[in-house]
Enzyme design. Structure first.
Site, PDB file in Angstrom:
ATOM      1  N   SER A   1      61.461 -17.159 -20.593  1.00 39.20           N
ATOM      2  CA  SER A   1      62.820 -16.867 -21.415  1.00 39.20           C
ATOM      3  C   SER A   1      61.660 -16.846 -22.864  1.00 39.20           C
ATOM      4  CB  SER A   1      63.645 -17.349 -21.498  1.00 39.20           C
ATOM      5  OG  SER A   1      64.762 -17.455 -22.759  1.00 39.20           O
TER       6      SER A   1
ATOM      7  N   TYR B   1      67.562 -24.893 -22.367  1.00 36.40           N
ATOM      8  CA  TYR B   1      66.939 -24.208 -21.728  1.00 36.40           C
ATOM      9  C   TYR B   1      65.725 -24.049 -22.347  1.00 36.40           C
ATOM     10  CZ  TYR B   1      67.062 -19.185 -19.977  1.00 36.40           C
ATOM     11  OH  TYR B   1      66.252 -18.246 -20.070  1.00 36.40           O
TER      12      TYR B   1
END
Length: 244
Positions: free
Chosen positions: A133, A146
């Site tokens: 990501s 995350y």
């Protein structure tokens, strides 16, 4: 020649879009997901020998069982795309235990389990693609866990590449930007969503103005990666959303 391609988290979103794109060119898709009904629906849509297996990649036993079933049914795997991931925005003081554990178990350990269990089914020229990501590099608010889990997965991907390259296995880390499709939902309660947006605004990140790619567009990149000649590897690719 059709390839056997395994995609985790293939019941919706990017995983589903990649499966549709690869199946369109004749590859055989093996779809893994925590909710069997979702991946079965996608497999039925794809046809051409596609099949679905229930698999929670945060569980080593579930991953082991899934790849044992793949070995029994397909014999080998040509490509593994580690797409499944979990994330929710939380501040570091409010995050629940299960969110910390879930981020690590799915986004890091889950990728490790899948890579470990797929390698005995791979031959020279096979390929592993791990999806990361942009949040590893972009300082989003309330995504600490995350971001940390994806950063750990990226380092693991680098080490994996170094370890298996001598065996002829190619490894790619694909860091993706914002994307969605017509079915996308987030499922974050309004107060946390508001604080997430406001926190990012304070950091100079205006989410309403940032471009967002469509899953189908991003899936085209994976078609290109899977189609690389066997004597070529792209170790890292950065996908940025842009306005059409």
């Amino acid at each position: 020649m059709a390839r056997n391609i395994v995609i985790t988290g293939a019941g919706k979103g990017l995983g589903r879009a990649i499966a549709r794109r690869l199946a369109a060119d004749g590859d055989t898709l093996i779809l893994l997901g925590r909710t069997l009904s979702k991946v079965e629906t996608v497999a039925a849509e794809l046809g051409n020998g596609a099949y679905a297996l229930e698999c929670d990649i945060s569980s080593a036993a579930s991953v082991r069982a899934a790849f044992a079933a793949i070995k029994e049914r397909s014999g080998k795997v040509d490509v593994l795309i580690n797409n499944a991931a979990v994330y929710q925005p939380y501040s570091v003081t409010e995050v629940p235990d299960d969110e910390i554990i879930g981020s690590l178990a799915t986004n890091v350990a889950g990728v490790m389990y899948c890579c470990r269990d797929v390698l005995p089914l791979m031959e020279r020229g096979s390929q592993i693609i791990n999806i990361s990501s942009e949040s590893v590099a972009v300082p989003f608010a309330m995504l600490t866990f995350y971001q940390a889990s994806k950063a750990g997965m990226e380092r693991y991907t680098q080490a994996l590449h170094e370890e298996v390259s001598a065996d002829g296995i190619r490894v790619t880390m694909a860091r993706a930007g914002q994307m969605m499709d017509e079915d996308s939902t987030w499922g974050v309660e309004p107060d946390r969503a508001r604080r997430f947006f406001e926190g990012n605004m304070k950091r100079g990140i205006n989410q309403r103005e940032r471009p967002i790619s469509h899953f189908n567009s991003v899936a085209e990149v994976f078609r290109s990666l899977v189609n690389l000649p066997v004597d070529v590897n792209i170790s890292q690719v950065m996908l940025e959303a842009r306005r059409a």
